[in-house]
Design a protein around this motif. Structure first.
Motif, PDB file in Angstrom:
ATOM      1  N   SER A   1       0.837  -1.210   0.000  1.00  0.00           N
ATOM      2  CA  SER A   1       0.000   0.000   0.000  1.00  0.00           C
ATOM      3  C   SER A   1       0.865   1.251   0.000  1.00  0.00           C
ATOM      4  N   ARG A   2       1.863   1.283   0.874  1.00  0.00           N
ATOM      5  CA  ARG A   2       2.728   2.462   0.969  1.00  0.00           C
ATOM      6  C   ARG A   2       3.462   2.725  -0.335  1.00  0.00           C
ATOM      7  N   LEU A   3       4.066   1.691  -0.901  1.00  0.00           N
ATOM      8  CA  LEU A   3       4.873   1.874  -2.103  1.00  0.00           C
ATOM      9  C   LEU A   3       4.031   2.212  -3.323  1.00  0.00           C
ATOM     10  N   SER A   4       2.906   1.537  -3.477  1.00  0.00           N
ATOM     11  CA  SER A   4       2.109   1.767  -4.683  1.00  0.00           C
ATOM     12  C   SER A   4       1.457   3.139  -4.670  1.00  0.00           C
ATOM     13  N   ILE A   5       0.886   3.562  -3.552  1.00  0.00           N
ATOM     14  CA  ILE A   5       0.237   4.871  -3.519  1.00  0.00           C
ATOM     15  C   ILE A   5       1.278   5.988  -3.531  1.00  0.00           C
ATOM     16  N   ALA A   6       2.442   5.738  -2.964  1.00  0.00           N
ATOM     17  CA  ALA A   6       3.521   6.731  -3.036  1.00  0.00           C
ATOM     18  C   ALA A   6       3.926   6.963  -4.493  1.00  0.00           C
ATOM     19  N   ALA A   7       3.982   5.899  -5.268  1.00  0.00           N
ATOM     20  CA  ALA A   7       4.360   6.026  -6.681  1.00  0.00           C
ATOM     21  C   ALA A   7       3.345   6.862  -7.456  1.00  0.00           C
ATOM     22  N   VAL A   8       2.071   6.670  -7.166  1.00  0.00           N
ATOM     23  CA  VAL A   8       1.017   7.429  -7.855  1.00  0.00           C
ATOM     24  C   VAL A   8       1.216   8.929  -7.616  1.00  0.00           C
ATOM     25  N   PHE A   9       1.411   9.305  -6.357  1.00  0.00           N
ATOM     26  CA  PHE A   9       1.523  10.729  -6.042  1.00  0.00           C
ATOM     27  C   PHE A   9       2.876  11.302  -6.464  1.00  0.00           C
ATOM     28  N   TRP A  10       3.945  10.521  -6.348  1.00  0.00           N
ATOM     29  CA  TRP A  10       5.262  10.982  -6.793  1.00  0.00           C
ATOM     30  C   TRP A  10       5.237  11.296  -8.292  1.00  0.00           C
ATOM     31  N   GLN A  11       4.662  10.377  -9.068  1.00  0.00           N
ATOM     32  CA  GLN A  11       4.594  10.591 -10.512  1.00  0.00           C
ATOM     33  C   GLN A  11       3.766  11.819 -10.857  1.00  0.00           C
ATOM     34  N   SER A  12       2.695  12.042 -10.128  1.00  0.00           N
ATOM     35  CA  SER A  12       1.895  13.240 -10.349  1.00  0.00           C
ATOM     36  C   SER A  12       2.698  14.489 -10.011  1.00  0.00           C
ATOM     37  N   GLY A  13       3.441  14.431  -8.916  1.00  0.00           N
ATOM     38  CA  GLY A  13       4.287  15.559  -8.530  1.00  0.00           C
ATOM     39  C   GLY A  13       5.354  15.858  -9.569  1.00  0.00           C
ATOM     40  N   GLN A  14       5.875  14.826 -10.189  1.00  0.00           N
ATOM     41  CA  GLN A  14       6.918  15.008 -11.203  1.00  0.00           C
ATOM     42  C   GLN A  14       6.404  15.773 -12.418  1.00  0.00           C
ATOM     43  N   THR A  15       5.097  15.671 -12.684  1.00  0.00           N
ATOM     44  CA  THR A  15       4.546  16.410 -13.829  1.00  0.00           C
ATOM     45  C   THR A  15       4.431  17.903 -13.544  1.00  0.00           C
ATOM     46  N   LYS A  16       4.593  18.293 -12.294  1.00  0.00           N
ATOM     47  CA  LYS A  16       4.425  19.694 -11.901  1.00  0.00           C
ATOM     48  C   LYS A  16       5.743  20.451 -11.759  1.00  0.00           C
ATOM     49  N   VAL A  17       6.858  19.761 -11.866  1.00  0.00           N
ATOM     50  CA  VAL A  17       8.143  20.409 -11.622  1.00  0.00           C
ATOM     51  C   VAL A  17       9.111  20.207 -12.776  1.00  0.00           C
TER      52      VAL A  17
ATOM     53  N   GLU B   1       3.126  16.252  -3.059  1.00  0.00           N
ATOM     54  CA  GLU B   1       3.226  15.054  -3.887  1.00  0.00           C
ATOM     55  C   GLU B   1       4.642  14.493  -3.957  1.00  0.00           C
ATOM     56  N   HIS B   2       5.591  15.202  -3.421  1.00  0.00           N
ATOM     57  CA  HIS B   2       6.951  14.678  -3.307  1.00  0.00           C
ATOM     58  C   HIS B   2       7.300  14.314  -1.858  1.00  0.00           C
ATOM     59  N   PHE B   3       6.938  15.183  -0.940  1.00  0.00           N
ATOM     60  CA  PHE B   3       7.321  15.002   0.458  1.00  0.00           C
ATOM     61  C   PHE B   3       6.627  13.805   1.112  1.00  0.00           C
ATOM     62  N   PHE B   4       5.302  13.750   1.031  1.00  0.00           N
ATOM     63  CA  PHE B   4       4.583  12.677   1.709  1.00  0.00           C
ATOM     64  C   PHE B   4       4.831  11.304   1.093  1.00  0.00           C
ATOM     65  N   PRO B   5       4.930  11.165  -0.228  1.00  0.00           N
ATOM     66  CA  PRO B   5       5.299   9.857  -0.777  1.00  0.00           C
ATOM     67  C   PRO B   5       6.688   9.393  -0.327  1.00  0.00           C
ATOM     68  N   LEU B   6       7.621  10.326  -0.238  1.00  0.00           N
ATOM     69  CA  LEU B   6       8.951   9.960   0.251  1.00  0.00           C
ATOM     70  C   LEU B   6       8.867   9.404   1.670  1.00  0.00           C
ATOM     71  N   LEU B   7       8.093  10.063   2.518  1.00  0.00           N
ATOM     72  CA  LEU B   7       7.908   9.579   3.886  1.00  0.00           C
ATOM     73  C   LEU B   7       7.241   8.208   3.901  1.00  0.00           C
ATOM     74  N   LEU B   8       6.272   7.994   3.020  1.00  0.00           N
ATOM     75  CA  LEU B   8       5.617   6.683   2.959  1.00  0.00           C
ATOM     76  C   LEU B   8       6.590   5.584   2.541  1.00  0.00           C
ATOM     77  N   VAL B   9       7.440   5.874   1.581  1.00  0.00           N
ATOM     78  CA  VAL B   9       8.393   4.864   1.107  1.00  0.00           C
ATOM     79  C   VAL B   9       9.328   4.424   2.227  1.00  0.00           C
TER      80      VAL B   9
END
Length: 160
Positions: free
Chosen positions: A38-54, A89-97
């Motif tokens: 759960s942590r890794l998969s949902i972190a990937a979703v939000f990280w990838q979304s964050g990457q589209t913004k920067v 979308e970068h900070f919280f996924p990193l913490l989840l991972v």
């Protein structure tokens, strides 16, 4: 005598008993594994979304434009919303991972998911519901033993 106490061989059991025994095997899936996935998969979703913004360390003009035109969040300036979103979308996924402040991180991203569902894409509830389940696994059951949170809790519980 209940099913767990009987020593009947599998071949003597009825079809429903065999089916029930197979279903009982699913109870053996450890929460630690479920929480990690759960942590890794949902972190990937939000990280990838964050990457589209920067672009590097900067929020793109396109991200701000999306918040102005498509996302249109009430009460929040689009420039600020784009920056907060990119950070979250970068900070919280990193913490989840790494499994640190996992419940807080999952709660923050669940809140973000609710905002997206209510104000941006209300018809995407099947996707957002799936995300919510991942977050609720972490919030309700914790991040599991494969996490920094577990090691911190174990360290502090020794003194109790």
């Amino acid at each position: 005598m209940n099913d767990e106490m009987t020593l009947e061989p599998m071949a003597v059991r009825t079809l429903p008993q065999k089916f029930y025994a197979i279903l009982r095997l699913l109870d053996l899936i450890p929460h630690d594994l479920i929480a990690l996935i759960s942590r890794l998969s949902i972190a990937a979703v939000f990280w990838q979304s964050g990457q589209t913004k920067v672009d590097g360390w900067h929020v793109t003009d396109n991200a701000v434009y999306l918040f102005e035109t498509e996302y249109k969040l009430p009460f929040v300036d689009p420039w600020l919303a784009a920056h907060i979103s990119a950070f979250a979308e970068h900070f919280f996924p990193l913490l989840l991972v790494i499994g640190f402040a996992s419940r807080l991180s999952a709660l923050a991203l669940l809140g973000m998911t609710l905002v997206i569902e209510i104000f941006v894409y209300p018809d995407a509830w099947p996707t957002h519901g799936t995300w919510a389940v991942c977050f609720l696994v972490i919030i309700a059951g914790g991040p599991g033993r494969i996490s920094i949170d577990h090691f911190i809790a174990r360290h502090f519980s020794r003194g109790i």
